[in-house]
Design an enzyme around this catalytic site. Sequence first.
Site, PDB file in Angstrom:
ATOM      1  CB  THR A 146      59.205 -16.658  52.871  1.00  0.00           C
ATOM      2  OG1 THR A 146      57.938 -17.255  52.633  1.00  0.00           O
ATOM      3  CG2 THR A 146      59.577 -16.807  54.329  1.00  0.00           C
ATOM      4  CG  HIS A 155      57.145 -11.411  54.112  1.00  0.00           C
ATOM      5  ND1 HIS A 155      56.271 -10.360  54.221  1.00  0.00           N
ATOM      6  CD2 HIS A 155      56.538 -12.308  53.300  1.00  0.00           C
ATOM      7  CE1 HIS A 155      55.180 -10.612  53.508  1.00  0.00           C
ATOM      8  NE2 HIS A 155      55.314 -11.792  52.931  1.00  0.00           N
ATOM      9  CG  HIS A 166      62.339 -21.603  51.723  1.00  0.00           C
ATOM     10  ND1 HIS A 166      62.317 -20.320  52.191  1.00  0.00           N
ATOM     11  CD2 HIS A 166      61.285 -21.730  50.909  1.00  0.00           C
ATOM     12  CE1 HIS A 166      61.276 -19.689  51.694  1.00  0.00           C
ATOM     13  NE2 HIS A 166      60.630 -20.520  50.901  1.00  0.00           N
ATOM     14  CD  GLU A 167      61.432 -20.299  46.390  1.00  0.00           C
ATOM     15  OE1 GLU A 167      61.895 -19.841  45.322  1.00  0.00           O
ATOM     16  OE2 GLU A 167      60.317 -19.972  46.827  1.00  0.00           O
ATOM     17  CB  CYS A 226      53.977 -32.184  60.682  1.00  0.00           C
ATOM     18  SG  CYS A 226      54.961 -32.221  62.180  1.00  0.00           S
ATOM     19  CB  ILE A 254      52.591 -19.120  43.811  1.00  0.00           C
ATOM     20  CG1 ILE A 254      53.956 -19.225  44.505  1.00  0.00           C
ATOM     21  CG2 ILE A 254      51.731 -20.337  44.122  1.00  0.00           C
ATOM     22  CD1 ILE A 254      53.888 -19.348  46.025  1.00  0.00           C
ATOM     23  CB  ILE A 273      49.289 -15.684  54.185  1.00  0.00           C
ATOM     24  CG1 ILE A 273      49.808 -17.113  53.931  1.00  0.00           C
ATOM     25  CG2 ILE A 273      49.209 -15.400  55.682  1.00  0.00           C
ATOM     26  CD1 ILE A 273      51.262 -17.320  54.214  1.00  0.00           C
ATOM     27  CB  ILE A 284      46.690 -24.871  49.989  1.00  0.00           C
ATOM     28  CG1 ILE A 284      45.399 -25.175  49.234  1.00  0.00           C
ATOM     29  CG2 ILE A 284      47.884 -25.643  49.422  1.00  0.00           C
ATOM     30  CD1 ILE A 284      45.076 -26.631  49.070  1.00  0.00           C
TER      31      ILE A 284
HETATM   32  P1  NAD Z   1      53.331 -12.491  45.462  1.00  0.00           P
HETATM   33  O1  NAD Z   1      53.242 -11.484  46.539  1.00  0.00           O
HETATM   34  O2  NAD Z   1      54.486 -12.455  44.528  1.00  0.00           O
HETATM   35  O3  NAD Z   1      51.984 -12.431  44.583  1.00  0.00           O
HETATM   36  C1  NAD Z   1      50.795 -11.897  45.004  1.00  0.00           C
HETATM   37  C2  NAD Z   1      50.221 -11.127  43.833  1.00  0.00           C
HETATM   38  O4  NAD Z   1      48.935 -10.607  44.207  1.00  0.00           O
HETATM   39  C3  NAD Z   1      51.090  -9.924  43.419  1.00  0.00           C
HETATM   40  O5  NAD Z   1      51.474 -10.044  42.055  1.00  0.00           O
HETATM   41  C4  NAD Z   1      50.165  -8.739  43.676  1.00  0.00           C
HETATM   42  O6  NAD Z   1      50.350  -7.689  42.734  1.00  0.00           O
HETATM   43  C5  NAD Z   1      48.785  -9.406  43.530  1.00  0.00           C
HETATM   44  N1  NAD Z   1      47.672  -8.582  44.005  1.00  0.00           N
HETATM   45  C6  NAD Z   1      47.698  -7.460  44.787  1.00  0.00           C
HETATM   46  N2  NAD Z   1      46.444  -6.956  44.915  1.00  0.00           N
HETATM   47  C7  NAD Z   1      45.620  -7.763  44.202  1.00  0.00           C
HETATM   48  C8  NAD Z   1      44.212  -7.755  43.958  1.00  0.00           C
HETATM   49  N3  NAD Z   1      43.403  -6.816  44.484  1.00  0.00           N
HETATM   50  N4  NAD Z   1      43.699  -8.730  43.168  1.00  0.00           N
HETATM   51  C9  NAD Z   1      44.494  -9.694  42.644  1.00  0.00           C
HETATM   52  N5  NAD Z   1      45.833  -9.743  42.847  1.00  0.00           N
HETATM   53  C10 NAD Z   1      46.391  -8.796  43.618  1.00  0.00           C
HETATM   54  O7  NAD Z   1      53.226 -13.898  46.173  1.00  0.00           O
HETATM   55  P2  NAD Z   1      53.572 -15.401  45.685  1.00  0.00           P
HETATM   56  O8  NAD Z   1      54.967 -15.724  46.072  1.00  0.00           O
HETATM   57  O9  NAD Z   1      53.132 -15.635  44.280  1.00  0.00           O
HETATM   58  O10 NAD Z   1      52.613 -16.174  46.713  1.00  0.00           O
HETATM   59  C11 NAD Z   1      51.205 -16.041  46.605  1.00  0.00           C
HETATM   60  C12 NAD Z   1      50.542 -16.024  47.969  1.00  0.00           C
HETATM   61  O11 NAD Z   1      50.671 -17.304  48.587  1.00  0.00           O
HETATM   62  C13 NAD Z   1      51.121 -15.020  48.975  1.00  0.00           C
HETATM   63  O12 NAD Z   1      50.059 -14.487  49.749  1.00  0.00           O
HETATM   64  C14 NAD Z   1      52.021 -15.885  49.850  1.00  0.00           C
HETATM   65  O13 NAD Z   1      52.194 -15.349  51.159  1.00  0.00           O
HETATM   66  C15 NAD Z   1      51.210 -17.159  49.901  1.00  0.00           C
HETATM   67  N6  NAD Z   1      51.961 -18.396  50.170  1.00  0.00           N
HETATM   68  C16 NAD Z   1      51.359 -19.315  50.963  1.00  0.00           C
HETATM   69  C17 NAD Z   1      51.972 -20.542  51.181  1.00  0.00           C
HETATM   70  C18 NAD Z   1      51.282 -21.575  51.983  1.00  0.00           C
HETATM   71  O14 NAD Z   1      51.892 -22.608  52.302  1.00  0.00           O
HETATM   72  N7  NAD Z   1      50.005 -21.380  52.317  1.00  0.00           N
HETATM   73  C19 NAD Z   1      53.219 -20.820  50.598  1.00  0.00           C
HETATM   74  C20 NAD Z   1      53.798 -19.856  49.770  1.00  0.00           C
HETATM   75  C21 NAD Z   1      53.159 -18.646  49.543  1.00  0.00           C
HETATM   76 ZN    ZN Z   2      54.549 -34.369  62.802  1.00  0.00          ZN
END
Ligand code: NAD
Ligand code: ZN
Length: 342
Positions: free
Chosen positions: A40, A43, A63-64, A107, A175, A264, A286
Amino acid sequence: MRALAKLEPAVGLTLTDVQRPVVGHNDVLIKIRKTAICGTDIHIWKWDDWASKTIPVPMHVGHEYVGEIVEIGQEVQGFAIGDRVSGEGHITCGFCRNCRAGRRHLCRNTSGVGVDRPGAFADYLAIPAFNAFKIPDDVSDELAAIFDPFGNAAHTALAFNLVGEDVLITGAGPIGAMAAAIARHVGARNVVITDVNDYRLDLARKMGATRTVNVAKESLPDVMAELHMAEGFDVGMEMSGVPSAFSSMLDQMNHGGKIAMLGILPAGFGIDWNKVIFKGLEIKGIYGREMFETWYKMVAMLQSGLDLSPVITHHFSVTDYRAGFDTMLSGQSGKVILDWAA
Ligand code: NAD
Ligand code: ZN
């Protein structure tokens, strides 16, 4: 105090001076020791569409974190000055139906630390005491600083029973790599993880993935044949946010498979719903972490031998924050820590 702030609507962040936050009746003031850079924050650094629509300017972000409580609001109970804490970055309303049912992660009125309100990339952070989480002595500062993304990994990985199951994780970012470690820790059989970045796949292997697949070079069905996985994956975790990764997951799931979706995906991306229907798939979105069940599980997993240390690949002093962000932007990193004490 020092803070890493977006001072104008443009690329980058600036180490600047801002007012120390005021501590409300129900707040704790945390002196920040270490922070970590999240996707984040990248971004926000890049000032992409999402960031420019979401982040108020000027504001400091982040935030970490881990730090120490140095001041306590007069209504606060259960915390003491000197407690080492991290914190839940989703500040919830407390009065909506989900909050009142104890499902705070659902929430409707969530506001995000370092997204909608001033963040943790600063010498001090004030948050509601409800959001603070005490860190036991046997958990290092580095690991405590990444409880937020560890919580995303844990919330996703623990969404479905993994004992003896064959698991597919798409996306070996920090993650995804932590989710691989958790899946092995709780007893999955095959933990196959995909990415297009070899650095990150190597990291996921170190963390416990049983097979890594660079989908730019290898085909997932070939790997499944090699692993004698004729029927497909039992559980999927989407952690890339990339449409083609999710489509291939849908193709490779067993009938009755379960998918937890953290990544996302772009708005409006369409899938072949017949795959979901005829395979009887269960798909769960999630968001964030469960307050605070995920947090307790994180501590318990670390105390029962889960090793996440390889995911922390770089350390910088906050004065070198540009090098820290460059490292994250290069894709050749796991988690990057910024040290505020130094
Ligand atoms: P990140 O961008 O570091 O990791 C995503 C990985 O996907 C990268 O290593 C990238 O190389 C890989 N990737 C690209 N193309 C690919 C493909 N075709 N096949 C497989 N992998 C591929 O992100 P992160 O910090 O590890 O977070 C993971 C995801 O979770 C992100 O989309 C982030 O936005 C999302 N996220 C969601 C929440 C939530 O609450 N829902 C919270 C945190 C992060
Ligand atoms: Zn609430």
